[in-house]
Design an enzyme around this catalytic site. Structure first.
Site, PDB file in Angstrom:
ATOM      1  N   ASN A   7       0.872  -1.169   0.000  1.00  0.00           N
ATOM      2  CA  ASN A   7       0.000   0.000   0.000  1.00  0.00           C
ATOM      3  C   ASN A   7       0.909   1.219   0.000  1.00  0.00           C
ATOM      4  O   ASN A   7       1.442   1.619   1.036  1.00  0.00           O
ATOM      5  CB  ASN A   7      -0.888  -0.049   1.249  1.00  0.00           C
ATOM      6  CG  ASN A   7      -1.865   1.118   1.284  1.00  0.00           C
ATOM      7  OD1 ASN A   7      -1.803   2.025   0.464  1.00  0.00           O
ATOM      8  ND2 ASN A   7      -2.766   1.095   2.256  1.00  0.00           N
ATOM      9  N   ARG A  73      -2.463  -2.032  -3.639  1.00  0.00           N
ATOM     10  CA  ARG A  73      -3.688  -1.258  -3.458  1.00  0.00           C
ATOM     11  C   ARG A  73      -3.576  -0.038  -4.379  1.00  0.00           C
ATOM     12  O   ARG A  73      -2.615   0.730  -4.291  1.00  0.00           O
ATOM     13  CB  ARG A  73      -3.795  -0.786  -2.014  1.00  0.00           C
ATOM     14  CG  ARG A  73      -4.963   0.145  -1.837  1.00  0.00           C
ATOM     15  CD  ARG A  73      -5.023   0.698  -0.450  1.00  0.00           C
ATOM     16  NE  ARG A  73      -6.185   1.552  -0.341  1.00  0.00           N
ATOM     17  CZ  ARG A  73      -6.184   2.725   0.262  1.00  0.00           C
ATOM     18  NH1 ARG A  73      -5.077   3.207   0.801  1.00  0.00           N
ATOM     19  NH2 ARG A  73      -7.286   3.434   0.325  1.00  0.00           N
ATOM     20  N   ASN A 193     -10.510   6.510  10.360  1.00  0.00           N
ATOM     21  CA  ASN A 193     -10.291   7.947  10.195  1.00  0.00           C
ATOM     22  C   ASN A 193     -11.156   8.461   9.062  1.00  0.00           C
ATOM     23  O   ASN A 193     -11.747   9.528   9.138  1.00  0.00           O
ATOM     24  CB  ASN A 193      -8.824   8.206   9.902  1.00  0.00           C
ATOM     25  CG  ASN A 193      -8.221   8.985  11.029  1.00  0.00           C
ATOM     26  OD1 ASN A 193      -8.863   9.859  11.612  1.00  0.00           O
ATOM     27  ND2 ASN A 193      -6.980   8.657  11.355  1.00  0.00           N
ATOM     28  N   ARG A 223     -12.852  15.079   7.977  1.00  0.00           N
ATOM     29  CA  ARG A 223     -13.656  15.478   6.805  1.00  0.00           C
ATOM     30  C   ARG A 223     -15.106  15.713   7.216  1.00  0.00           C
ATOM     31  O   ARG A 223     -15.636  14.985   8.061  1.00  0.00           O
ATOM     32  CB  ARG A 223     -13.612  14.408   5.727  1.00  0.00           C
ATOM     33  CG  ARG A 223     -12.257  14.258   5.101  1.00  0.00           C
ATOM     34  CD  ARG A 223     -12.266  13.154   4.046  1.00  0.00           C
ATOM     35  NE  ARG A 223     -11.001  12.462   4.095  1.00  0.00           N
ATOM     36  CZ  ARG A 223     -10.834  11.166   3.880  1.00  0.00           C
ATOM     37  NH1 ARG A 223     -11.858  10.399   3.558  1.00  0.00           N
ATOM     38  NH2 ARG A 223      -9.650  10.618   3.967  1.00  0.00           N
ATOM     39  N   ASP A 265      -9.248  12.080  16.665  1.00  0.00           N
ATOM     40  CA  ASP A 265      -9.194  10.729  17.220  1.00  0.00           C
ATOM     41  C   ASP A 265     -10.455  10.450  18.026  1.00  0.00           C
ATOM     42  O   ASP A 265     -10.714  11.111  19.039  1.00  0.00           O
ATOM     43  CB  ASP A 265      -7.934  10.616  18.093  1.00  0.00           C
ATOM     44  CG  ASP A 265      -7.665   9.185  18.509  1.00  0.00           C
ATOM     45  OD1 ASP A 265      -8.564   8.552  19.089  1.00  0.00           O
ATOM     46  OD2 ASP A 265      -6.557   8.712  18.234  1.00  0.00           O
ATOM     47  N   GLY A 315     -15.501   1.323  14.227  1.00  0.00           N
ATOM     48  CA  GLY A 315     -16.536   0.297  14.075  1.00  0.00           C
ATOM     49  C   GLY A 315     -16.213  -0.992  14.826  1.00  0.00           C
ATOM     50  O   GLY A 315     -17.103  -1.659  15.355  1.00  0.00           O
ATOM     51  N   GLU A 346      -7.914  -5.449   4.681  1.00  0.00           N
ATOM     52  CA  GLU A 346      -7.831  -5.110   3.257  1.00  0.00           C
ATOM     53  C   GLU A 346      -6.663  -5.818   2.583  1.00  0.00           C
ATOM     54  O   GLU A 346      -6.770  -6.249   1.438  1.00  0.00           O
ATOM     55  CB  GLU A 346      -7.705  -3.589   3.097  1.00  0.00           C
ATOM     56  CG  GLU A 346      -9.013  -2.879   3.388  1.00  0.00           C
ATOM     57  CD  GLU A 346      -8.839  -1.416   3.719  1.00  0.00           C
ATOM     58  OE1 GLU A 346      -8.503  -1.128   4.882  1.00  0.00           O
ATOM     59  OE2 GLU A 346      -9.026  -0.576   2.831  1.00  0.00           O
TER      60      GLU A 346
HETATM   61  P1  AMP Z   1      -8.498   3.389  11.427  1.00  0.00           P
HETATM   62  O1  AMP Z   1      -8.460   4.471  10.381  1.00  0.00           O
HETATM   63  O2  AMP Z   1      -9.274   2.174  11.001  1.00  0.00           O
HETATM   64  O3  AMP Z   1      -7.129   3.043  11.970  1.00  0.00           O
HETATM   65  O4  AMP Z   1      -9.308   3.994  12.664  1.00  0.00           O
HETATM   66  C1  AMP Z   1      -8.861   5.108  13.381  1.00  0.00           C
HETATM   67  C2  AMP Z   1      -9.961   5.546  14.343  1.00  0.00           C
HETATM   68  O5  AMP Z   1     -10.342   4.436  15.180  1.00  0.00           O
HETATM   69  C3  AMP Z   1      -9.534   6.664  15.272  1.00  0.00           C
HETATM   70  O6  AMP Z   1     -10.560   7.640  15.341  1.00  0.00           O
HETATM   71  C4  AMP Z   1      -9.401   5.962  16.607  1.00  0.00           C
HETATM   72  O7  AMP Z   1      -9.694   6.820  17.698  1.00  0.00           O
HETATM   73  C5  AMP Z   1     -10.461   4.898  16.510  1.00  0.00           C
HETATM   74  N1  AMP Z   1     -10.210   3.822  17.467  1.00  0.00           N
HETATM   75  C6  AMP Z   1      -9.141   3.011  17.548  1.00  0.00           C
HETATM   76  N2  AMP Z   1      -9.228   2.189  18.620  1.00  0.00           N
HETATM   77  C7  AMP Z   1     -10.393   2.492  19.236  1.00  0.00           C
HETATM   78  C8  AMP Z   1     -11.065   2.022  20.404  1.00  0.00           C
HETATM   79  N3  AMP Z   1     -10.549   1.055  21.169  1.00  0.00           N
HETATM   80  N4  AMP Z   1     -12.266   2.583  20.716  1.00  0.00           N
HETATM   81  C9  AMP Z   1     -12.787   3.555  19.959  1.00  0.00           C
HETATM   82  N5  AMP Z   1     -12.199   4.050  18.850  1.00  0.00           N
HETATM   83  C10 AMP Z   1     -11.019   3.543  18.494  1.00  0.00           C
END
Ligand code: AMP
Length: 364
Positions: A7, A73, A193, A223, A265, A315, A346
């Site tokens: 990626n 990717r 994110n 966003r 975050d 999620g 992915e």
């Molecule tokens: P990703 O882009 O899939 O890595 O997701 C990033 C997002 O997931 C960020 O907003 C993180 O704060 C959120 N995230 C990661 N771990 C947790 C958790 N244990 N509980 C809630 N949100 C989380």
């Protein structure tokens, strides 16, 4: 056989090495800060050389040639690519053509492909497009109500992104539900994110929330998702903002960060909201409300829904979001859908698709 999945981002290369045909992750890693001042890695070519030598030095391969397939990717496949493809000169030309649709992503994806071609010409390279899974969306769902000329001449339409993730969790859901994917109606929700939601009818994607770019749809980390487009004119005409600064505002300073004023975050925003921070609470409410509206509209689009699936950082981890977004869903529908949380992968999906395309199509 060994399959390397790459990626390539603008300043980073993420990789995972798998063993196939019985998929097993052997190694993963990340090369960062490509081309930055204090970095020892100047180009994507150098980064990929580093990936290969790291894997070899760690003893996962004796010779580079053991890597028979490299899955890439690629963010934008435009309308041309509905499936993964074995890369040849024609494919490279098409990916290059799509740079105007994804100026931040496709150039880096291409550099990765070209570098691999030079470093390991014996490997089959396969492009797996973020947009491909959404190519089954019908015209009435991908055409914007703009003069049709803009679509015909400039291909301005909904493309959708995160396709590989939606595809992967749909696939996994079918396994969990014990039914073939082609017999299932699903709503898949990728909340990381970046956030997007897809409506899948009989295994095919029929709508998704991201559009011409990944800015449309759900509220995300930075966003804004859907807004009244006329806000852009107002920001420009009344507040004197340039198009460049509006672009940054909507893509980098909005969403959870913009409303909470704290962070993009999710965990930080949630913890501040739980401690009584009002803006953080409002940001979460805006986030979940947008999601609920989409789930509701996709229920209408699909009629019957077998499962609603949550994935990616938020999620997979926030029970609160899953609970809030699906409150009342069971009583709304005659056959209530299952609510599932399925970790996305992915890279594994890219490896599996690359393996399949090489096995079935063979030579480019
Ligand atoms: P990703 O882009 O899939 O890595 O997701 C990033 C997002 O997931 C960020 O907003 C993180 O704060 C959120 N995230 C990661 N771990 C947790 C958790 N244990 N509980 C809630 N949100 C989380």
């Amino acid at each position: 056989m060994k399959i390397l999945v790459l990626n390539c981002g603008s300043s980073s290369v993420k990789y995972k090495l798998f063993r196939f045909p019985h998929p097993r992750l052997i190694e993963k890693g990340l090369i960062e800060k490509i081309g930055e001042k204090d970095s020892s890695v100047r180009t994507h070519h150098e980064a990929i050389e580093r990936v290969f030598s790291d894997i070899k030095e760690a003893g996962f391969i004796k010779s580079f040639k053991e890597i028979e397939i490299i899955g890439h990717r690629v963010v934008h496949g435009g309308e041309k690519f509905k499936d993964p493809v074995v890369i040849n000169r024609g494919v490279i030309k098409e990916i290059r053509k799509n740079i105007k649709l994804a100026p931040l992503h496709n150039p880096a994806n291409l550099e990765g492909i070209i570098a691999c071609g030079k470093i390991l010409p014996s490997a089959r390279q396969v492009a797996v497009f973020d947009t491909a899974f959404h190519q089954t969306i019908p015209p009435f769902a991908y055409i914007y109500a703009l003069p049709l000329e803009l679509y015909k001449k400039y291909k301005i339409r909904r493309y959708g992104f995160h396709g590989t993730s939606h595809h992967y969790v749909a696939h996994e859901a079918a396994k969990l539900l014990g039914k073939p994917l082609r017999k299932l109606n699903l709503i898949t929700i990728h909340l990381g994110n970046g956030c997007s939601i897809s409506a899948i009818k009989k295994g095919k994607c029929i709508d998704t929330s991201m559009g011409f770019t990944p800015l449309e749809g759900l509220v995300m980390g930075t966003r804004c998702g859907n807004i009244d487009t006329a806000i852009v004119f107002y920001l420009h005409r009344q507040l004197g903002m340039s198009i460049e600064s509006i672009d940054i505002l909507l893509n980098k300073k909005s969403g959870l960060l913009g409303v909470s004023g704290l962070s993009n975050d999710f965990r930080k925003v949630k913890s501040a909201a739980d401690k009584g921070n009002k803006e953080a609470r409002l940001a979460l409410d805006v986030f979940v409300y947008a999601l609920k509206k989409y789930i509701g509209s996709y229920i209408m689009v699909l009629g019957k829904v077998d499962a609603v699936i949550f994935t990616a950082g938020i999620g997979e981890n926030s029970r609160w979001v899953v609970r809030e977004a699906t409150k009342g869903i069971k009583s709304m529908l005659k056959d209530s859908p299952k609510v599932l949380v399925i970790p996305t992968n992915e890279e594994l999906m890219i490896a599996a698709l690359a393996y399949k395309v090489v096995k079935t199509k063979g030579t480019p």
